[in-house]
Design a protein around this motif. Structure first.
Motif, PDB file in Angstrom:
ATOM      1  N   VAL A  71       0.867  -1.271  -0.129  1.00 17.84           N
ATOM      2  CA  VAL A  71      -0.056  -0.035  -0.073  1.00 17.84           C
ATOM      3  C   VAL A  71       0.694   1.281  -0.043  1.00 17.84           C
ATOM      4  O   VAL A  71       0.546   2.140  -0.791  1.00 17.84           O
ATOM      5  CB  VAL A  71      -0.845   0.011   1.203  1.00 17.84           C
ATOM      6  CG1 VAL A  71      -1.666   1.329   1.442  1.00 17.84           C
ATOM      7  CG2 VAL A  71      -1.905  -1.120   1.184  1.00 17.84           C
ATOM      8  N   VAL A  72       1.940   1.239   0.844  1.00 16.79           N
ATOM      9  CA  VAL A  72       2.795   2.345   0.957  1.00 16.79           C
ATOM     10  C   VAL A  72       3.497   2.532  -0.351  1.00 16.79           C
ATOM     11  O   VAL A  72       3.653   3.582  -1.017  1.00 16.79           O
ATOM     12  CB  VAL A  72       3.673   2.234   2.134  1.00 16.79           C
ATOM     13  CG1 VAL A  72       4.849   3.439   1.959  1.00 16.79           C
ATOM     14  CG2 VAL A  72       3.033   2.409   3.435  1.00 16.79           C
ATOM     15  N   ILE A  74       2.364   2.057  -3.326  1.00 12.96           N
ATOM     16  CA  ILE A  74       1.627   2.434  -4.213  1.00 12.96           C
ATOM     17  C   ILE A  74       1.987   4.004  -4.523  1.00 12.96           C
ATOM     18  O   ILE A  74       1.974   4.568  -5.554  1.00 12.96           O
ATOM     19  CB  ILE A  74       0.280   2.470  -4.265  1.00 12.96           C
ATOM     20  CG1 ILE A  74      -0.175   0.800  -3.974  1.00 12.96           C
ATOM     21  CG2 ILE A  74      -0.688   3.206  -4.974  1.00 12.96           C
ATOM     22  CD1 ILE A  74      -0.207   0.120  -5.368  1.00 12.96           C
ATOM     23  N   TRP A  75       2.122   4.635  -3.349  1.00 16.42           N
ATOM     24  CA  TRP A  75       2.394   6.168  -3.164  1.00 16.42           C
ATOM     25  C   TRP A  75       4.001   6.482  -3.050  1.00 16.42           C
ATOM     26  O   TRP A  75       4.466   7.549  -3.653  1.00 16.42           O
ATOM     27  CB  TRP A  75       1.722   6.984  -2.282  1.00 16.42           C
ATOM     28  CG  TRP A  75       0.338   6.291  -2.126  1.00 16.42           C
ATOM     29  CD1 TRP A  75      -0.468   5.356  -1.391  1.00 16.42           C
ATOM     30  CD2 TRP A  75      -0.826   6.633  -3.137  1.00 16.42           C
ATOM     31  NE1 TRP A  75      -1.671   5.241  -1.673  1.00 16.42           N
ATOM     32  CE2 TRP A  75      -1.931   5.823  -2.786  1.00 16.42           C
ATOM     33  CE3 TRP A  75      -0.904   7.547  -3.996  1.00 16.42           C
ATOM     34  CZ2 TRP A  75      -3.236   6.110  -3.546  1.00 16.42           C
ATOM     35  CZ3 TRP A  75      -2.042   7.354  -4.880  1.00 16.42           C
ATOM     36  CH2 TRP A  75      -3.154   6.993  -4.394  1.00 16.42           C
ATOM     37  N   ASP A  76       4.682   5.900  -2.557  1.00 15.81           N
ATOM     38  CA  ASP A  76       5.958   6.068  -2.123  1.00 15.81           C
ATOM     39  C   ASP A  76       6.882   5.198  -3.082  1.00 15.81           C
ATOM     40  O   ASP A  76       7.172   4.046  -2.879  1.00 15.81           O
ATOM     41  CB  ASP A  76       6.259   5.818  -0.829  1.00 15.81           C
ATOM     42  CG  ASP A  76       7.726   6.310  -0.279  1.00 15.81           C
ATOM     43  OD1 ASP A  76       8.439   6.523  -1.129  1.00 15.81           O
ATOM     44  OD2 ASP A  76       8.077   6.364   0.669  1.00 15.81           O
ATOM     45  N   SER A  77       7.455   6.002  -4.171  1.00 15.67           N
ATOM     46  CA  SER A  77       8.353   4.765  -5.110  1.00 15.67           C
ATOM     47  C   SER A  77       9.855   4.264  -4.336  1.00 15.67           C
ATOM     48  O   SER A  77      10.494   3.417  -4.845  1.00 15.67           O
ATOM     49  CB  SER A  77       9.010   5.706  -6.346  1.00 15.67           C
ATOM     50  OG  SER A  77       9.672   6.837  -5.747  1.00 15.67           O
ATOM     51  N   ARG A  80       9.733   0.444  -3.506  1.00 12.99           N
ATOM     52  CA  ARG A  80       9.110  -0.303  -4.718  1.00 12.99           C
ATOM     53  C   ARG A  80      10.089  -1.426  -4.874  1.00 12.99           C
ATOM     54  O   ARG A  80       9.949  -2.567  -5.668  1.00 12.99           O
ATOM     55  CB  ARG A  80       8.908   0.347  -5.880  1.00 12.99           C
ATOM     56  CG  ARG A  80       7.645   1.254  -5.517  1.00 12.99           C
ATOM     57  CD  ARG A  80       7.236   2.091  -6.975  1.00 12.99           C
ATOM     58  NE  ARG A  80       6.019   3.018  -6.588  1.00 12.99           N
ATOM     59  CZ  ARG A  80       5.513   3.910  -7.319  1.00 12.99           C
ATOM     60  NH1 ARG A  80       6.248   4.050  -8.645  1.00 12.99           N
ATOM     61  NH2 ARG A  80       4.401   4.516  -7.210  1.00 12.99           N
ATOM     62  N   TYR A  85       7.179  -5.183  -0.965  1.00  9.36           N
ATOM     63  CA  TYR A  85       6.156  -4.559  -1.989  1.00  9.36           C
ATOM     64  C   TYR A  85       6.107  -5.658  -3.349  1.00  9.36           C
ATOM     65  O   TYR A  85       4.935  -5.760  -4.023  1.00  9.36           O
ATOM     66  CB  TYR A  85       6.808  -3.395  -2.541  1.00  9.36           C
ATOM     67  CG  TYR A  85       6.205  -2.676  -3.825  1.00  9.36           C
ATOM     68  CD1 TYR A  85       4.836  -1.812  -3.310  1.00  9.36           C
ATOM     69  CD2 TYR A  85       6.544  -2.577  -4.947  1.00  9.36           C
ATOM     70  CE1 TYR A  85       4.491  -1.420  -4.646  1.00  9.36           C
ATOM     71  CE2 TYR A  85       5.846  -2.025  -5.870  1.00  9.36           C
ATOM     72  CZ  TYR A  85       4.835  -1.316  -5.627  1.00  9.36           C
ATOM     73  OH  TYR A  85       4.134  -0.553  -6.590  1.00  9.36           O
TER      74      TYR A  85
END
Length: 277
Positions: A71-72, A74-77, A80, A85
């Motif tokens: 979930v994190v 998705i917004w914080d590259s 990734r 992730y």
């Protein structure tokens, strides 16, 4: 459905769900031999909610960590590149094949695929596939080496388990070994991969399990709840045992068991002791 049937099938589900021997085949065979009727695919799907609840409890920390990181991410590259992730996406992508095939072949899964001639043959054939994977797999890759390709391949292997006798865990373990993953790495991903498909299948099958328009035994709501709770308790113990076992032993014992069980079912069918349908 009698209470003894509900209890026995709940125990069988919990014992066999995570072993590479096919829980759906065992429920089908147990029903035919001891109760002279088929409890049905819906009963199998709903009792699997119990064993998947055991997975959710046993791997709660891992599941929470993977979900949170996904979930994190998705917004914080910046996250990734982390395995958690990527594992979130691997489980999502790996779940697509069984979802698609399950919808397309829903009728066949509930009818023709439960023929005991097919179940017995599949038990034996896939025993040799599992043996081949155990023999040739180099087991040089751990869960840290897991890739999207691994997730897709093991996802299709899980979809093959829609046919009773293949075994969801057996199919994914076999695919993992062919991909040179360690048995433990393949087993851990297999547990995670099962969650979306099995939970959704179980929830959608709840109305069907009480449908008395077809043949076979129909449980009461109380019997269904008890069978599922038994599957949960027995399944939780089975998870811990299997993870310890695959870390230190080969899968050949399961290969021999599958061949023996398939041969027994064939013998019972040939002699007319049990019916194939």
């Amino acid at each position: 459905m009698s209470w003894i049937e509900a209890i026995v099938l709940g125990i069988v589900q919990g014992l066999t769900e995570f072993l590479p021997v096919s829980s759906s085949a065992h429920l089908r065979i147990t029903s035919a031999i001891f109760f002279d009727q088929d409890a049905g695919a819906s009963f199998t799907a709903v009792t699997q909610l119990g064993t998947e609840a055991a997975v959710l409890l046993y791997f709660a920390k891992d599941i929470w960590r993977i979900t949170r990181t996904w979930v994190v991410g998705i917004w914080d590259s910046s996250v990734r590149g982390e395995l958690d992730y990527r594992m979130g996406w691997y489980v999502i992508v790996g779940s697509i094949p069984i979802g698609v095939f399950g919808l397309v072949f829903a009728d066949q899964i509930r009818t023709a695929a439960r023929n005991l001639w097919l179940v017995a043959a599949v038990l034996i054939i896939f025993a040799f596939v599992l043996a081949f994977a155990e023999y040739w797999g180099r087991q040089t890759r751990t869960i840290k080496d897991f890739t999207l390709r691994d997730g897709v391949v093991m996802g299709f292997a899980q979809a093959a388990a829609l046919v009773p006798g293949v075994s969801r865990s057996g199919g994914t373990l076999t695919a993992g070994l062919f991909l040179n993953l360690t048995r433990e790495a393949a087993a851990r991903y297999s547990f995670l991969l099962a969650i979306p498909a099995v939970v959704m299948s179980g929830l959608f099958s709840i109305p069907d399990v009480f449908d008395n328009s077809g043949d076979g035994s129909i449980p009461t709501p109380a019997q269904m709840v008890v069978a599922t709770l038994i599957a949960f308790a027995v399944g939780y113990v089975s998870i811990a045992w299997l993870l310890r076992y695959v870390a230190h032993h080969t899968l050949y014992a399961f290969v021999l068991y599958r061949v023996a069980l398939g041969s027994l079912v064939l013998a019972l069918l040939i002699t007319g002791t049990i019916s194939a349908t």
